[in-house]
Design a protein around this motif. Structure first.
Motif, short mmCIF file in Angstrom:
data_model
loop_
_atom_site.label_atom_id
_atom_site.label_comp_id
_atom_site.label_asym_id
_atom_site.label_seq_id
_atom_site.Cartn_x
_atom_site.Cartn_y
_atom_site.Cartn_z
N ILE A 6 0.84 -1.19 0.00
CA ILE A 6 0.00 0.00 0.00
C ILE A 6 0.87 1.24 0.00
O ILE A 6 1.89 1.30 0.70
N ILE A 8 0.53 5.51 0.54
CA ILE A 8 -0.26 6.70 0.89
C ILE A 8 0.39 7.86 0.18
O ILE A 8 1.42 8.39 0.62
N SER A 11 0.91 12.34 2.28
CA SER A 11 0.89 11.89 3.68
C SER A 11 0.88 13.07 4.63
O SER A 11 1.67 13.17 5.57
N GLY A 15 -3.79 11.95 5.28
CA GLY A 15 -3.11 10.76 4.81
C GLY A 15 -2.25 10.10 5.87
O GLY A 15 -2.26 8.87 6.01
N GLY A 19 -2.91 6.46 7.27
CA GLY A 19 -1.83 5.52 7.04
C GLY A 19 -1.27 4.93 8.33
O GLY A 19 -0.94 3.73 8.38
N MET A 22 -3.33 2.09 9.48
CA MET A 22 -3.06 0.87 8.71
C MET A 22 -1.77 0.21 9.17
O MET A 22 -1.69 -1.03 9.30
N VAL A 23 -0.73 1.01 9.42
CA VAL A 23 0.55 0.45 9.87
C VAL A 23 0.37 -0.26 11.20
O VAL A 23 0.87 -1.39 11.40
N VAL A 29 2.76 -0.59 4.43
CA VAL A 29 2.41 0.75 3.97
C VAL A 29 3.66 1.59 3.76
O VAL A 29 4.53 1.66 4.63
N PHE A 31 4.62 5.58 2.99
CA PHE A 31 4.16 6.96 2.89
C PHE A 31 4.97 7.65 1.80
O PHE A 31 6.19 7.51 1.72
N VAL A 60 7.02 4.62 10.75
CA VAL A 60 6.52 4.38 9.40
C VAL A 60 7.67 4.40 8.40
O VAL A 60 8.74 4.95 8.66
#
Length: 344
Positions: A6, A8, A11, A15, A19, A22-23, A29, A31, A60
């Motif tokens: 995925i 984003i 970000s 975003g 995101g 999701m992480v 993911v 960014f 991230v």
């Protein structure tokens, strides 16, 4: 979602918050962001998301825009969370890094699904609606006013060939809020634009938080006029009034009652007393805002149908004069904003 990559793309406040959810859910993911200081802050410290009940810091993976050209393993899902006016170049940027059977999800304001489809193909396009309030003024730090428990999304394909992506998108976004799969995402996006037409630009013109702007004498009526005209533009463009924000078909009445009701929901459920709209945030940062993509869309759709949209026309006129430096944003604009509509 196992094994899905995925991205984003965009970000910023919205975003990065989505995101990070999701992480934390264990998804793969990346960014992608255009603000260099924000990229470096996220690399050093992760994303700090400040919500009403808690603050969460999430490590991230992130890259600068220029690093997209180094991607070797393509992305299966790209959530596009840029400004609506950045849609076309952003899609061209990410297209070489999009899997052949992947999809771009337009998690933005405005009616941009056709722009996305024209670049990556309708079979790889998913439209989306996002309803949550966030802001960012410090690199690496998101101030999010809607936790996942109160955020809302709708997703849907604009082409039968893209329907296979809907479940994967739902699976990813459900970690960030309540998600509905819309059988008419174009109309769902118009409903979001109906609410946006009344809230985003008018409150920014007055340089006030949304709730404060709505309390200025005459302004809530003006906002409602913008929303009602946007509902008229929805129908004129071939879409329909339909339930969003968790409402049902029984809640969908006439444009004159349903359009203001959508703004009511935004004020009561998806914003706080201090919420500044994305347009005001952009202006505070010296950036142009999505004026043409919101109120301008209403004006163009109504003109194409041989109809007028005086409240939205006035909103666009005053907002663009502010962006050109001819006017300063502030409450002193209230008479300028209201007078033409009152005389109509």
């Amino acid at each position: 979602m196992s094994g899905k990559r995925i991205a984003i793309l965009g970000s910023g406040a919205q975003g990065a918050g989505v995101g990070a959810d999701m992480v934390r859910a264990g998804l793969d993911v990346m960014f992608v962001e255009q603000w260099p200081d924000h990229v470096e802050a996220m690399r050093r410290h992760g994303v700090e998301v400040r919500m009403p009940q808690e603050t969460v810091v999430t490590p991230v993976e992130v890259m600068h825009l220029c690093e997209v050209a180094t991607v070797r393993k393509p992305f299966d899902l790209v959530f596009l969370v840029t400004k609506a006016y950045d849609t076309r170049w952003a899609c061209e940027l990410i297209k070489p890094a999009l899997a052949a059977d992947g999809a771009v999800v337009g998690l933005q304001n405005g009616m941009n699904v056709d722009d996305i489809a024209s670049i990556v193909g309708p079979e790889r396009t998913i439209g989306a609606v996002i309803e949550m309030a966030s802001n960012m003024f410090e690199p690496g730090v998101v101030n999010r006013e809607n936790s996942p428990e109160t955020a809302w999304f709708a997703v849907g394909a604009i082409d039968a060939a893209a329907k296979r992506h809907e479940q994967d998108v739902w699976d990813a976004l459900r970690h960030a809020g309540t998600v509905e799969i819309s059988d008419d995402i174009r109309s769902s996006k118009w409903m979001k634009l109906v609410a946006n037409a009344g809230e985003l630009v008018p409150s920014a013109i007055l340089d006030l938080p949304l709730a404060d702007a709505a309390r200025v004498p005459g302004v809530r009526d003006f906002m409602d006029r913008c929303c009602i005209e946007a509902a008229g533009a929805t129908v004129a463009s071939g879409s329909r009034l339909r339930p969003v924000f968790g409402l049902t078909e029984a809640d969908v009445t006439s444009a004159e009652t349903y359009a203001p009701a959508l703004l009511d929901i935004v004020l009561q459920r998806f914003s706080s007393p201090t919420t500044r709209t994305t347009v005001l945030q952009d202006w505070m940062k010296g950036r142009r805002a999505e004026v043409q993509e919101i109120n301008g869309t209403v004006v163009r759709a109504m003109r194409a149908a041989g109809l007028d949209a005086p409240a939205n026309e006035r909103t666009v006129d005053v907002a663009l004069r502010i962006e050109r430096g001819e006017l300063e944003r502030g409450v002193h604009n209230v008479e300028r904003l209201l007078a033409p509509v009152a005389a109509a």
